[in-house]
Design an enzyme around this catalytic site. Structure first.
Site: not given
Ligand code: IVH
Length: 695
Positions: A81, A111, A113, A115, A134, A223, A286, A310, A418, A421, A436, A442
């Protein structure tokens, strides 16, 4: 009563109690009596295996072991989505819908959502025959034995007349309670815990031993419904029917008839969702009418008839204990904060739990980059705000400067060299990240590139993982992806390493025994069949993600053409911009990269695409646009699409004022036809169309 009759009777009784318990929350029988029925059934099935049914509730306790899950194609692709994050974006979506439906009235179903992970279930003649993850949306893993352990999922539907084949989709999840218990058990066993309920669900649905999956008490909210026949007019109708067929449809959904009421629904659930037994991260909106869903259609990735909203991530204070500077695959250096809760200031860091945020404990968060650290003037001991949004790793959003004083000590500076390294860090003009430049030596860059190369969307070598790569790297056997294909049984057998988990201090031994080595070599061999676009993505060229790799592969067809492409050639490719073009050219101009590629080619990896370019037959349809809808007598849609394109016509995704021809087959939606008529679009039958190109 004969054994077969008794078996059938027991199944009916147990199914009834299960349904009452898991979906209506009514306990009509004690656990003890329920167990007696289940045991009697199991005993009879043992004695009379011929009468054992595939939809028997005894299947729910698991017991089968699947070594490798079969990859199966989805009959209908599993899309994702589009997301929205504020009211305006939602109103924009509503506007697009209104335009797309050309002034027709419409309703939305709102609806929650959930998780977890999306699952697809296929029923044949009313019996559950297949459960699939999926995967990449086109192809997933078949995990039927594991989904059968979901107690609220009917193994046989409670209805007489259902389509001979249909598919149900829903979100598989691990309730907070089971998640907490599982992690406690894992902690007691000294094994790594899951970071969040979604990872736990994903891992648990993919266990080889279904009895263990059963113990983990997974659940699923349903759903959507899909079948070749149109039997429902709306999503609402399908949800009500599914509920009556015995499915655990998602709770809390509501029908509304305008976007204002969608927004009311969103506000209503903002706080209330915290009372649910599982993680939610937003709302899904929807279009209710299936006909209108068909009219609006899909983009390449998602439906135009649905969108998600969200919620803002939860934000909490935490104490900054220290900062690590992590070097990634592309050399970028990211500051990562080590955090603890306010009450844990003096707890030794390996005993720290972290701050509780949206269902999990967080003890690390990104500080983004040097500019952001500067902006926040970040100091050790600071009270910072940490936020978690969905899958993205938690981030620090601010500092509570009122808490500065006693505990805050020193300003933290970004390193000049870095941390891995020692090379002097560099910064590209116009970019915030330091990197770096030592990309040929590295260690985290080299390892990161190999990890990327074996990624699912690249060469998909799942017999290798982070730990094994670490071992191959330490022993100097592998420094570039090409080295992987020089590995042999003899070189690998017997290699060993202890890997210490930085967070918990626990160590894990990795050792290459016969079976492991065989699997690694098999994985490498199989990867040689991965398509060119995957190889291209696997090379890890900056800005060349999976989608860009696919576009480049489709356009240039082989590595030779891509390698010699100029900047102009590259920016000519649809959707490829200057930044990507430059990066591709830079990559191929490095001699070491060329060498890696030559070795990969020699090893037998796919460096050309199989896709045949469309061979042009004529220019008869040049400048003409088409929409294909419905079912045709002599050709399927792909064949018609090919015919249009090979005669220089273009396919559009929906009926609009720009459209010239609607190629209409049987069973096409009446409103699309009407819309085409209203807009003056020419409607063609299959014969008329063929006549056009035979001229
Ligand atoms: S409908 C075309 N409804 O969200 C996709 N999805 O980003 C239609 N999800 O993969 C999906 N709750 O795993 C739908 N009530 C709900 C959902 C839901 C969670 C997940 C699902 C999907 C992802 C889409």
């Amino acid at each position: 009563m004969n054994p077969e009759e008794r078996i059938n009777e027991l199944i009916e009784q147990i199914d009834h109690y299960n349904f009452q318990y898991y979906q209506e929350s009514i306990s009509e029988i004690s656990d003890f009596d329920f167990d007696i029925l289940l045991k009697e059934l199991a005993k009879l099935e043992n004695e009379f295996p011929d009468f054992k049914r595939s939809d028997s509730p005894t299947q729910r306790v698991g017991g089968t072991v699947t070594k490798n899950f079969n990859a199966v194609y989805h009959r209908y692709p599993m899309l994702s989505l589009d997301n929205t994050y504020n009211e305006q974006e939602l109103r924009d979506f509503d506007e697009r819908v209104r335009k797309g439906l050309d002034g027709e009235a419409y309703e939305y179903i709102c609806e929650l959502k959930f998780d977890g992970i999306s699952l697809s279930f296929t029923y044949e003649n009313g019996v559950l025959v297949r459960g699939v993850t999926r995967g990449d949306g086109t192809r997933g893993d078949e995990i039927t034995n594991n989904v059968k352990t979901i107690k609220s999922l009917p193994l046989r539907v409670k209805a007489d007349k259902v389509p001979p084949i249909f598919e149900i989709r829903g979100e598989g999840f691990m309730p907070f309670q089971s998640f907490q218990k599982l992690n406690e058990d894992m902690e007691a066993l000294g094994v790594n815990q899951y970071a969040n309920p979604r990872n736990a669900a994903s891992g648990s649905f993919k266990l080889q031993d279904s009895a263990e999956t059963a113990r983990r008490a997974l659940d699923c909210y349903i759903y959507s419904f899909l079948s070749d026949e149109t039997i429902f007019a709306s999503h609402e109708e399908s949800l009500l029917a599914l509920k009556s067929w015995g499915f655990n449809t998602s709770p809390g959904w509501k029908k509304v008839d305008n976007i204002d009421d969608v927004i009311v629904y969103i506000h209503e659930w903002e706080e209330k969702r915290a009372t649910l037994p599982l993680a939610t991260d937003g709302i899904v909106i929807k279009i209710n009418s299936f006909e209108q869903q068909r009219e609006l259609g899909f983009t390449a990735k998602s439906p135009r008839w649905a969108i998600s909203f969200k919620y803002k991530a939860e934000n909490k204070p935490a104490i900054l204990r220290s900062v690590n500077f992590q070097v990634g695959r592309t050399g970028n250096v990211t500051p990562v904060a080590n955090l603890c809760a306010e009450s844990e200031r003096t707890v030794p860091y390996n005993k720290v739990k972290g701050v509780h945020l949206s269902g999990t404990y967080v003890k690390r968060a990104t500080l983004h980059n040097a500019n952001e650290m500067e902006r926040l003037d970040i100091q050790l001991g600071d009270t910072v705000f940490v936020e978690k949004s969905g899958e993205i790793i938690p981030k620090i959003t601010g500092v509570d400067v009122t808490k500065r004083g006693l505990f805050t000590t020193e300003h933290i500076a970004f390193p000049t060299n870095c941390p891995e390294c020692g090379s002097l860090l560099a910064r590209n003009e116009g970019e915030v990240a330091y990197y770096c430049p030592n990309d040929s030596a590295c260690p985290p860059q080299l390892k990161g590139r190999i990890e990327h190369f074996i990624h699912r969307k690249a060469m998909n070598i799942d017999s290798l993982g982070e730990g094994k790569i670490e071992l191959l790297f330490d022993t100097q056997l592998v420094r570039t992806p090409a080295d992987l294909y020089d590995l042999t049984y003899e070189k690998l057998l017997g290699l060993e390493k202890n890997i210490v988990n930085e967070e918990t201090g626990k160590s894990k031994k990795i050792s290459f025994r016969e079976k492991t080595v065989e699997n690694i070599l098999k994985g490498l061999e199989l990867s040689k069949a991965a398509p060119f676009k995957n190889v291209l993505f696997g090379l890890g060229i900056r800005f060349v993600g999976a989608t860009v790799a696919e576009k480049l592969a489709a356009y240039f067809k082989n590595i030779t053409a891509l390698r010699s492409a100029t900047y102009e050639d590259l920016v000519n490719v649809p959707e490829i911009g200057g930044r990507i073009a430059q990066s591709v050219i830079a990559y191929f101009s490095v001699q070491e990269n060329q060498l890696v590629m030559e070795r990969l080619e020699k090893a037998g990896l796919q460096m050309t695409t199989d896709d045949k370019p469309v061979e042009m037959e004529s220019n008869l349809l040049e400048g003409k646009t088409f929409v294909i809808s419905g079912v045709f007598a002599n050709f399927d849609r792909d064949e018609l699409k090919h015919k249009i394109e090979s005669n220089a016509g273009r396919i559009l995704s929906g009926v609009s004022g720009k459209l010239n021809f609607l190629l209409a087959g049987d069973n096409m939606g009446p409103s699309k036809l009407e819309k085409a008529r209203k807009l003056g679009v020419t409607i063609l039958s299959e014969e008329e169309f063929l006549g056009m190109i035979e001229k």
